[in-house]
Design a protein around this motif. Structure first.
Motif, short mmCIF file in Angstrom:
data_model
loop_
_atom_site.label_atom_id
_atom_site.label_comp_id
_atom_site.label_asym_id
_atom_site.label_seq_id
_atom_site.Cartn_x
_atom_site.Cartn_y
_atom_site.Cartn_z
N GLY A 46 42.31 35.31 47.28
CA GLY A 46 41.52 36.54 47.27
C GLY A 46 41.11 36.94 48.68
N LEU A 49 43.82 38.78 50.37
CA LEU A 49 43.90 40.19 49.97
C LEU A 49 42.97 41.03 50.85
CD1 LEU A 49 43.87 39.79 46.06
CD2 LEU A 49 45.85 40.17 47.54
N HIS A 71 41.12 25.30 46.20
CA HIS A 71 42.44 24.75 45.82
C HIS A 71 43.54 25.36 46.69
CE1 HIS A 71 43.18 28.65 43.92
NE2 HIS A 71 41.91 28.58 43.58
N PHE A 74 48.49 30.50 46.96
CA PHE A 74 49.84 31.04 47.18
C PHE A 74 49.96 31.64 48.56
CE2 PHE A 74 50.12 30.29 42.78
CZ PHE A 74 51.47 30.04 42.57
N TYR A 75 48.86 32.15 49.08
CA TYR A 75 48.88 32.71 50.43
C TYR A 75 48.18 31.79 51.42
CZ TYR A 75 49.91 37.15 48.00
OH TYR A 75 50.46 38.14 47.22
N GLU A 125 49.26 43.64 43.39
CA GLU A 125 49.60 44.58 42.32
C GLU A 125 48.68 45.78 42.30
OE1 GLU A 125 46.38 42.94 41.65
OE2 GLU A 125 47.66 41.44 40.75
N SER A 160 55.20 38.41 45.28
CA SER A 160 54.16 37.41 45.57
C SER A 160 52.93 37.60 44.68
CB SER A 160 53.77 37.44 47.06
OG SER A 160 53.23 38.69 47.39
N GLY A 161 52.77 38.80 44.12
CA GLY A 161 51.68 39.02 43.17
C GLY A 161 52.07 38.62 41.75
N THR A 163 52.53 35.85 40.52
CA THR A 163 51.82 34.65 40.07
C THR A 163 50.34 34.94 39.78
OG1 THR A 163 51.54 34.12 42.41
CG2 THR A 163 53.31 32.99 41.24
N ALA A 164 49.91 36.17 39.98
CA ALA A 164 48.50 36.52 39.79
C ALA A 164 48.31 37.22 38.44
CB ALA A 164 48.04 37.37 40.98
N SER A 168 49.31 36.39 33.94
CA SER A 168 48.45 36.40 32.74
C SER A 168 48.98 37.35 31.68
CB SER A 168 47.03 36.85 33.13
OG SER A 168 46.51 36.02 34.12
N ASP A 223 45.08 45.61 44.19
CA ASP A 223 44.66 44.23 44.48
C ASP A 223 43.22 44.01 43.97
OD1 ASP A 223 47.17 43.70 45.56
OD2 ASP A 223 46.58 44.27 47.57
N HIS A 224 42.30 43.65 44.86
CA HIS A 224 40.94 43.35 44.43
C HIS A 224 40.04 44.59 44.37
CE1 HIS A 224 41.19 43.47 48.75
NE2 HIS A 224 39.88 43.60 48.83
P1 NAP Z 1 39.02 37.10 41.23
O1 NAP Z 1 38.95 37.66 39.84
O2 NAP Z 1 37.79 36.57 41.87
O3 NAP Z 1 40.15 35.94 41.30
C1 NAP Z 1 41.39 36.07 40.76
C2 NAP Z 1 42.15 34.76 40.88
O4 NAP Z 1 43.50 35.11 41.21
C3 NAP Z 1 41.67 33.78 41.96
O5 NAP Z 1 41.73 32.48 41.44
C4 NAP Z 1 42.68 33.98 43.07
O6 NAP Z 1 42.88 32.81 43.84
C5 NAP Z 1 43.91 34.25 42.27
N1 NAP Z 1 45.00 34.93 43.00
C6 NAP Z 1 44.93 35.99 43.84
N2 NAP Z 1 46.16 36.29 44.28
C7 NAP Z 1 47.01 35.41 43.71
C8 NAP Z 1 48.41 35.23 43.77
N3 NAP Z 1 49.19 36.04 44.50
N4 NAP Z 1 48.96 34.24 43.03
C9 NAP Z 1 48.21 33.43 42.26
N5 NAP Z 1 46.87 33.55 42.17
C10 NAP Z 1 46.28 34.55 42.88
O7 NAP Z 1 39.61 38.27 42.13
P2 NAP Z 1 40.03 38.26 43.64
O8 NAP Z 1 39.90 36.90 44.25
O9 NAP Z 1 39.39 39.43 44.30
O10 NAP Z 1 41.59 38.58 43.47
C11 NAP Z 1 42.05 39.80 42.98
C12 NAP Z 1 43.23 39.49 42.13
O11 NAP Z 1 42.77 38.96 40.90
C13 NAP Z 1 44.07 40.67 41.73
O12 NAP Z 1 45.00 41.01 42.72
C14 NAP Z 1 44.70 40.16 40.45
O13 NAP Z 1 45.98 39.61 40.71
C15 NAP Z 1 43.81 39.05 39.98
N6 NAP Z 1 43.32 39.34 38.65
C16 NAP Z 1 43.79 38.59 37.64
C17 NAP Z 1 43.42 38.85 36.34
C18 NAP Z 1 43.98 38.01 35.25
O14 NAP Z 1 44.74 37.07 35.55
N7 NAP Z 1 43.67 38.30 34.01
C19 NAP Z 1 42.55 39.90 36.06
C20 NAP Z 1 42.09 40.67 37.12
C21 NAP Z 1 42.49 40.40 38.43
P3 NAP Z 1 41.78 32.21 44.86
O15 NAP Z 1 40.79 31.50 44.00
O16 NAP Z 1 42.59 31.28 45.72
O17 NAP Z 1 41.18 33.34 45.63
#
Ligand code: NAP
Length: 269
Positions: A46, A49, A71, A74-75, A125, A160-161, A163-164, A168, A223-224
């Motif tokens: 995060g 990002l 932990h 990925f970046y 994304e 690269s996104g 995996t985020a 899910s 992204d975030h």
């Molecule tokens: P967050 O909700 O606090 O954390 C989202 C999680 O996604 C964190 O564990 C983060 O890792 C991990 N992450 C971010 N980029 C990744 C990648 N390229 N590959 C694997 N894991 C990744 O939000 P945030 O830290 O601001 O990150 C925003 C990201 O959250 C968005 O870009 C989106 O991909 C993701 N997100 C996921 C969901 C879901 O899976 N349902 C829902 C909303 C958003 P770290 O702990 O290392 O920071």
């Protein structure tokens, strides 16, 4: 070499960031917050990002590297205990940063609204959702109608996104060497009346996808960053011409990262 740091706002990351800056300056590197050669992200994925969005106007010049304070990311692959080694690499390779980088594809988003046209880049994304009701949108691929979407939303990710958020949504994990974007559905409605493809789809470079939402209140995430928006006419998504550069002073294979992040535990080695 000019460097800058972006740290997650927690005590451990901020104190590591201060220690990094002191050691890097003592080693002869120059702190520069406007035109750094290398941006060091200290925190998690995060945090990267945040670093990317802060310096996205410098992508042809600035490369990124990540130190993780939680932990393995990925970046973010460097551990805090490896900071002295990282600084040594930065000093040794300072005149040849470009040859020590890998390049990952980005998502290019063009938003046409009633009042203007905006272009944005995403590292992970972009998602579009209905703010208070089901998203209703036409999806076109390469200017042909593909489907009429109804559901919670759509997620368009970079390799690269993948995996985020995309993961899910049961999207495929895509190696960042592939120049592609992936469109994944967020809870689509499928019944006798409404029909969507139901599978994530991967578009190559030079293809594009347009999303035309019905007039409604929307939530757009890049992204975030989440933007409430209600005047999108169309949104065009494609692989960006620009790429993001990550500094690689040692191998960091994508599939090893996938395995470590999602599979590895003490019973499965
Ligand atoms: P967050 O909700 O606090 O954390 C989202 C999680 O996604 C964190 O564990 C983060 O890792 C991990 N992450 C971010 N980029 C990744 C990648 N390229 N590959 C694997 N894991 C990744 O939000 P945030 O830290 O601001 O990150 C925003 C990201 O959250 C968005 O870009 C989106 O991909 C993701 N997100 C996921 C969901 C879901 O899976 N349902 C829902 C909303 C958003 P770290 O702990 O290392 O920071």
């Amino acid at each position: 070499m000019r460097f800058f740091t972006v740290a997650r706002h927690d005590a451990a990351s901020e104190s590591l960031c201060a220690a990094f800056c002191t050691a890097a300056v003592a080693a002869g590197l120059v702190l520069d917050d406007t035109y750094p050669d290398v941006v060091v992200s200290i925190g998690g994925d995060g945090t990267m990002l945040h670093a990317f969005h802060r310096f996205q106007n410098n992508l042809s010049h600035t490369a990124f590297v990540g130190v993780h304070t939680g932990h393995l990311g990925f970046y973010a692959d460097w551990k805090p205990s490896e900071i002295p080694a990282l600084i040594t690499h930065m000093v040794t390779a300072q005149h040849d940063v470009a040859s020590r980088t890998v390049q990952y594809p980005l998502l290019h988003i063009v938003l046409h609204t009633h009042t203007d046209t905006r272009t944005v880049l995403a590292l992970n994304e972009c998602t579009i959702k209905g703010a208070d009701a089901t998203l209703v949108a036409d999806v076109r691929i390469n200017d042909s109608v593909f489907e009429h979407f109804r559901g919670d939303g759509l997620c368009i990710s970079t390799p690269s996104g993948s995996t985020a958020y995309n993961k899910s949504l049961s999207g495929a994990l895509v190696h960042p060497a592939l120049e592609a974007i992936q469109l994944a559905e967020i809870a689509s409605i499928n019944n006798r009346v409404f029909r969507t493809i139901g599978s994530p789809i991967v578009l190559p470079k030079h293809h594009h996808c347009d999303i035309l939402p019905k007039k409604q209140r929307l939530l757009l995430s890049i992204d975030h960053i989440v933007h409430p928006i209600d005047d999108i006419l169309t949104m065009r998504l494609s692989v960006a011409e620009q790429k993001v550069h990550f500094v690689r002073y040692r191998p960091f294979p994508f599939w090893d990262r996938v395995r470590e992040a999602f599979l590895q535990d003490e019973h499965f080695t």
